[in-house]
Design a protein around this motif. Sequence first.
Motif, short mmCIF file in Angstrom:
data_model
loop_
_atom_site.label_atom_id
_atom_site.label_comp_id
_atom_site.label_asym_id
_atom_site.label_seq_id
_atom_site.Cartn_x
_atom_site.Cartn_y
_atom_site.Cartn_z
N ALA A 124 70.67 -9.83 -33.60
CA ALA A 124 72.10 -9.74 -33.90
C ALA A 124 72.50 -8.36 -34.41
CB ALA A 124 72.50 -10.81 -34.92
N GLY A 125 71.52 -7.46 -34.56
CA GLY A 125 71.82 -6.11 -35.02
C GLY A 125 71.69 -5.92 -36.52
N LYS A 126 71.22 -6.94 -37.24
CA LYS A 126 71.04 -6.82 -38.69
C LYS A 126 69.76 -6.03 -38.98
CE LYS A 126 70.09 -9.50 -42.88
NZ LYS A 126 69.84 -10.86 -43.42
N GLU A 153 62.06 -12.22 -33.34
CA GLU A 153 62.52 -11.27 -32.33
C GLU A 153 63.22 -10.09 -33.01
OE1 GLU A 153 64.52 -12.77 -28.88
OE2 GLU A 153 63.78 -14.81 -29.25
N HIS A 154 62.96 -8.91 -32.50
CA HIS A 154 63.59 -7.72 -33.09
C HIS A 154 63.57 -6.59 -32.08
CE1 HIS A 154 59.36 -6.79 -33.61
NE2 HIS A 154 59.23 -7.76 -34.49
#
Length: 375
Positions: A56-58, A2-3
Amino acid sequence: MEHRIVEFKAVEQSTWDSWVSQLKGASYYHTWHWLRFIGQFHQIKNNLSFIIQDVAGKPLAVCPLAVSYLEREKVFSFSFNYHPCGAPVITSMPRSQRRELLNYIFSLIGKYQETYGCQQIIMAWHPLNSLVLDHATEVGNEDSFELMRYGLFYQVDNTLVIDLNLTKELLISNVGKYHYRHIQRGIKKGLRVEIYNNKHNPDGLRERFNEFHQAHYVAAGRETRPYATWEAMYEGLSAGKASLFIAFVNDTPISYLYCGEFSKMAFGWSQANVKEYEEEYSPRHLLEWTAILFYKENAFSYYEIGERFFGSQFFYIPSDKEISISSFKERYGGRLFPKVKWYGYFDKDLLKTDYNQRFRELLNCNLLVKIPEEK
């Protein structure tokens, strides 16, 4: 996996560069200020650059991308005018996941191609990327030819790089004798070089930068690119991403060198001389040598002088002037590093036309093996 996609246009400089710094293999091609600069050319219709993050925003990947109309060829291209887009960079992950994510990036490029009707794509990989600059355990040129997977053709150019980890004595020994004589000559004639950035002479930044811009205009006899590109360069200077070196005779500035900076490397970006002083002082020799020593003293690892052209290649035929300038640069003692450029086509008719034209142009050049003459 997921992204989510984050567009360049929606991100501030500090945030974008923070994400890029986390991606091993990124170069200055991926930085905010570089994308801001090359995004200012009139031929660019849309800057589509993006970063991919996990939930997670990474940051997982960065992909510089723009739609340009190339007036000479009359085609739409994925490029920043004639500047290539930096090749996608992906964070460390299992190889199968890496391939999956790279496939996803090119599927996005495919959708953009359908939207904008681009007929070709131009990308580039830089040897002085963060794998090298951070002394990572990985080999610095890994995956540099990976885009062959997508049917892109490549050309390898040489770029001249000085290793600033060498002692000053070794750096001097690598400089050509002619060059070093002119460096010493400049010193004896009283040339001095001052440095302007957000730490050195910050109060004089705008005035000196405007003088540099004017000197460039006079030397070229015209404006060679949009005013907005100069403003983008000034923004980089004031933000601590560049330095301006100026050679003076007494209090008169006679030569300018603007250098970009990324991590532990710096690169010569733009230069201009005041013509009436060139013959007597040859200021460029001392000016660039001072920049090299400045970056060494400030713990930079590499200084990129620029491309070294030897003659015609399939995707680019340098002018005599470009070959002469690159020969001048080689005399500073830099080593040759490969810079990979990628060319891809979405249109078969353009592919045929482009290749036929390039072959005709090449056949008018001297393509035979060059045997050095005996001295």
